[in-house]
Every structure is written in C-alpha cells, then in structure tokens.
Motif scaffolding. Structure first.
Motif, PDB file in Angstrom:
ATOM      1  N   SER A  77     -71.099  -1.255  15.233  1.00  0.00           N
ATOM      2  CA  SER A  77     -71.147  -1.736  16.615  1.00  0.00           C
ATOM      3  C   SER A  77     -71.727  -3.142  16.722  1.00  0.00           C
ATOM      4  O   SER A  77     -71.563  -3.808  17.750  1.00  0.00           O
ATOM      5  N   THR A  78     -72.378  -3.615  15.646  1.00  0.00           N
ATOM      6  CA  THR A  78     -72.970  -4.953  15.653  1.00  0.00           C
ATOM      7  C   THR A  78     -72.137  -5.972  14.891  1.00  0.00           C
ATOM      8  O   THR A  78     -72.408  -7.164  14.977  1.00  0.00           O
ATOM      9  N   PHE A  79     -71.151  -5.512  14.133  1.00  0.00           N
ATOM     10  CA  PHE A  79     -70.347  -6.426  13.329  1.00  0.00           C
ATOM     11  C   PHE A  79     -69.309  -7.132  14.201  1.00  0.00           C
ATOM     12  O   PHE A  79     -68.515  -6.472  14.882  1.00  0.00           O
ATOM     13  N   ARG A  80     -69.287  -8.439  14.162  1.00  0.00           N
ATOM     14  CA  ARG A  80     -68.267  -9.169  14.928  1.00  0.00           C
ATOM     15  C   ARG A  80     -66.871  -8.859  14.411  1.00  0.00           C
ATOM     16  O   ARG A  80     -65.905  -8.816  15.185  1.00  0.00           O
ATOM     17  N   CYS A  81     -66.750  -8.642  13.124  1.00  0.00           N
ATOM     18  CA  CYS A  81     -65.429  -8.441  12.527  1.00  0.00           C
ATOM     19  C   CYS A  81     -64.859  -7.054  12.812  1.00  0.00           C
ATOM     20  O   CYS A  81     -63.692  -6.796  12.516  1.00  0.00           O
ATOM     21  N   ALA A  82     -65.669  -6.143  13.365  1.00  0.00           N
ATOM     22  CA  ALA A  82     -65.238  -4.765  13.589  1.00  0.00           C
ATOM     23  C   ALA A  82     -64.955  -4.528  15.064  1.00  0.00           C
ATOM     24  O   ALA A  82     -65.854  -4.603  15.906  1.00  0.00           O
ATOM     25  N   LEU A  83     -63.722  -4.225  15.385  1.00  0.00           N
ATOM     26  CA  LEU A  83     -63.305  -3.941  16.753  1.00  0.00           C
ATOM     27  C   LEU A  83     -62.993  -2.451  16.845  1.00  0.00           C
ATOM     28  O   LEU A  83     -62.126  -1.953  16.123  1.00  0.00           O
ATOM     29  N   GLN A  84     -63.684  -1.742  17.714  1.00  0.00           N
ATOM     30  CA  GLN A  84     -63.554  -0.295  17.768  1.00  0.00           C
ATOM     31  C   GLN A  84     -62.872   0.123  19.071  1.00  0.00           C
ATOM     32  O   GLN A  84     -63.469   0.075  20.145  1.00  0.00           O
ATOM     33  N   TYR A  85     -61.610   0.545  18.946  1.00  0.00           N
ATOM     34  CA  TYR A  85     -60.812   0.918  20.106  1.00  0.00           C
ATOM     35  C   TYR A  85     -60.030   2.205  19.849  1.00  0.00           C
ATOM     36  O   TYR A  85     -58.794   2.203  19.856  1.00  0.00           O
ATOM     37  N   PRO A  86     -60.743   3.326  19.612  1.00  0.00           N
ATOM     38  CA  PRO A  86     -60.023   4.605  19.563  1.00  0.00           C
ATOM     39  C   PRO A  86     -59.363   4.856  20.918  1.00  0.00           C
ATOM     40  O   PRO A  86     -59.626   4.151  21.910  1.00  0.00           O
ATOM     41  N   ARG A  87     -58.510   5.857  20.973  1.00  0.00           N
ATOM     42  CA  ARG A  87     -57.636   6.054  22.128  1.00  0.00           C
ATOM     43  C   ARG A  87     -58.382   6.059  23.458  1.00  0.00           C
ATOM     44  O   ARG A  87     -57.958   5.418  24.432  1.00  0.00           O
ATOM     45  N   GLU A  88     -59.526   6.766  23.518  1.00  0.00           N
ATOM     46  CA  GLU A  88     -60.220   6.872  24.794  1.00  0.00           C
ATOM     47  C   GLU A  88     -60.755   5.519  25.270  1.00  0.00           C
ATOM     48  O   GLU A  88     -60.745   5.215  26.462  1.00  0.00           O
ATOM     49  N   VAL A  89     -61.189   4.672  24.340  1.00  0.00           N
ATOM     50  CA  VAL A  89     -61.667   3.336  24.698  1.00  0.00           C
ATOM     51  C   VAL A  89     -60.491   2.447  25.093  1.00  0.00           C
ATOM     52  O   VAL A  89     -60.553   1.685  26.060  1.00  0.00           O
ATOM     53  N   LEU A  90     -59.398   2.553  24.329  1.00  0.00           N
ATOM     54  CA  LEU A  90     -58.219   1.744  24.613  1.00  0.00           C
ATOM     55  C   LEU A  90     -57.677   2.028  26.008  1.00  0.00           C
ATOM     56  O   LEU A  90     -57.344   1.104  26.766  1.00  0.00           O
ATOM     57  N   LEU A  91     -57.599   3.312  26.368  1.00  0.00           N
ATOM     58  CA  LEU A  91     -57.085   3.677  27.685  1.00  0.00           C
ATOM     59  C   LEU A  91     -58.001   3.198  28.813  1.00  0.00           C
ATOM     60  O   LEU A  91     -57.540   2.808  29.889  1.00  0.00           O
ATOM     61  N   LYS A  92     -59.287   3.208  28.542  1.00  0.00           N
ATOM     62  CA  LYS A  92     -60.259   2.837  29.572  1.00  0.00           C
ATOM     63  C   LYS A  92     -60.385   1.322  29.737  1.00  0.00           C
ATOM     64  O   LYS A  92     -60.451   0.804  30.862  1.00  0.00           O
ATOM     65  N   GLU A  93     -60.405   0.614  28.614  1.00  0.00           N
ATOM     66  CA  GLU A  93     -60.714  -0.815  28.657  1.00  0.00           C
ATOM     67  C   GLU A  93     -59.523  -1.729  28.373  1.00  0.00           C
ATOM     68  O   GLU A  93     -59.571  -2.914  28.672  1.00  0.00           O
ATOM     69  N   GLY A  94     -58.466  -1.184  27.745  1.00  0.00           N
ATOM     70  CA  GLY A  94     -57.398  -2.051  27.280  1.00  0.00           C
ATOM     71  C   GLY A  94     -57.882  -2.835  26.067  1.00  0.00           C
ATOM     72  O   GLY A  94     -58.988  -2.611  25.565  1.00  0.00           O
TER      73      GLY A  94
END
Length: 256
Positions: free
Chosen positions: A13-30
């Motif tokens: 969660s602190t790494f700039r290079c790591a983008l975390q967008y599992p389905r529930e996050v993707l649907l909520k935030e795009g």
C-alpha cells in the motif's frame, strides 16, 4: 492470515510502483491511468509491455532492467506474491516497472485502445477443463485486442504441453503470424536474452526435466476468432505435483 503476509500487504500500500485495483475497488473508484500511463505514471513515451500472471515479478523486473527505454507492468491478483518484485523496484529505484494487482478478467478496463505494445503470458495455469479460463483462449484474446496496438506481439511461455498445443492450434486455425514457435526453447537454440529470463517456477520445471515452450505471435484480426478442437489433446499428467514442488527423483517423469 499470517503476520508476514499482513506486512507484505501493508508494504504494498506504500509502494508507488504497486497499483491495487481488485474488482471491488475498480468498480467503486474506476482506474485513473486509462490512456494516461505514459504521461501520468511513467513520465515517458516508451512502449508498454504487460506480463500477465506475473507471480513474484521476476520477469517484469528483469525485463525492466534489460531495457530502460521500455515500460513493464506485471499483473497478478496475489499481492503478497508480487511483493517481492515490487519491493525490488522500490528499493532500487527502477522507474520503468510497475505492478498491478487486479483480476486478469478485467484487464481491458486498465488500458486505452493501442496503449499496450506487447504481452507476455508466463507459465499460466493451463485450465485443461475450462477453455474460457485459458489466458490464450478466444475470450481473453479478444479482450487483449481492445488495448493491444496493431501489430502488437503476444508471447506465451509455458511448461504445459497441453496449453502449448491448444494455443498452437488456435493460432493456426485463425491465421496468426507466428514469430517464434518451439516446444523446446533451450534445446532449439532459439532462446535469446529476453526469452531466457527464468522465473522461480520455470526453474522448478527445468529441474524436473521439463521442456519449456514458447509461442510469439501477431493477431491480424481479433474479430471472429474461432476456438480449435482441443478434445484430443493429451492432458498434462504431471500437474498432480504442486507447482512449487520439485518432483521426487525416484519417480519418473513423462517424456514431453
């Protein structure tokens, strides 16, 4: 969940290079970087290569080191697993590598048309019983076609005779342009510095005497693709052993 895994999730969660967008996050935030990977994330105009099912991220990191002029994105849903590659990128300051924690089933939601130049599919589950889940099936190829640039290359590197033969038949049936086609990468003399990069799992398969297969192809038209008949392709019988386990020496391996 173990403390070590929790720590890895916290690190991610602190790494700039790591983008975390599992389905529930993707649907909520795009996803904010669709069509903007070059200008808003990498800050350059270098081509983009995806590694699908990147696991620990060794291939993505090695590719980024080998070609600083190109950008590389490793995709996997297992955040604790890709932590290894993401941590190396953060600690060494590699600026042309990123990791995307997301389901590959949603991969077309993260890129604009023509934004990706190349795809590597490295040692995926062959999904011998479920065609639609194979990462080289018509379903997934049509998904890749939504964001792969015209003339972009799709590479499959696998230990699975079943997945190799299935994909080879699909490519032949649909008239793909074959750039590389070998069922024995290291025995054929066709390996180059890029295809010779070895992941943790590849090293395991090689230690068991398995041959590595490589298909590199261009898809001239992603519309109206047809599935080949795969009912007569012999199933991989060595999958009874866990993917991370070296086969016991006193058990003979099938000839591939």
């Amino acid at each position: 969940m173990g403390k070590n895994k929790l720590k890895k999730f916290a690190d991610m969660s602190t790494f700039r290079c790591a983008l975390q967008y599992p389905r529930e996050v993707l649907l909520k935030e795009g996803f904010p970087y669709v069509g903007k990977w070059h200008e808003d994330f990498f800050g350059n105009e270098g081509g983009i290569t995806l590694e699908l099912g990147c696991g620990k991220g060794e291939y993505t990191v090695a590719l980024a080191k080998s070609n600083p002029a190109r950008n590389y994105i490793g995709v996997d849903i297992k955040g604790a697993r890709m932590w290894s590659g993401a941590k190396e990128v953060e600690e060494t300051g590699i600026g042309n590598a990123a990791f995307l924690r997301a389901e590959i089933e949603n991969i077309d939601k993260f890129f604009a048309p023509g934004e990706v130049d190349e795809i590597w599919i490295t040692f995926p589950d062959p999904q011998m019983q479920k065609t639609r889940k194979r990462l080289t099936s018509v379903r997934f190829l049509q998904m890749y076609g939504k964001f792969l640039k015209p003339g972009g290359v799709i590479n499959l590197k696998t230990d699975s005779p079943f997945l190799y033969e299935y994909t080879r038949r699909l490519a032949e049936l649909n008239g793909f342009e074959m750039l590389v086609n070998t069922d024995d990468l290291y025995g054929s003399g066709m390996a180059d510095p890029v295809s010779s990069i070895k992941t943790y799992y590849e090293s395991q398969w090689l230690s068991r005497g398995k041959k590595i297969k490589l298909l590199s192809m261009r898809v001239p038209d992603f519309s109206n693709l047809q599935e080949p008949d795969s009912s007569d392709i012999e199933k991989d019988d060595y999958r009874a052993y866990p993917r991370h386990t070296v086969q016991p020496q006193n058990v003979s391996s099938p000839d591939l």
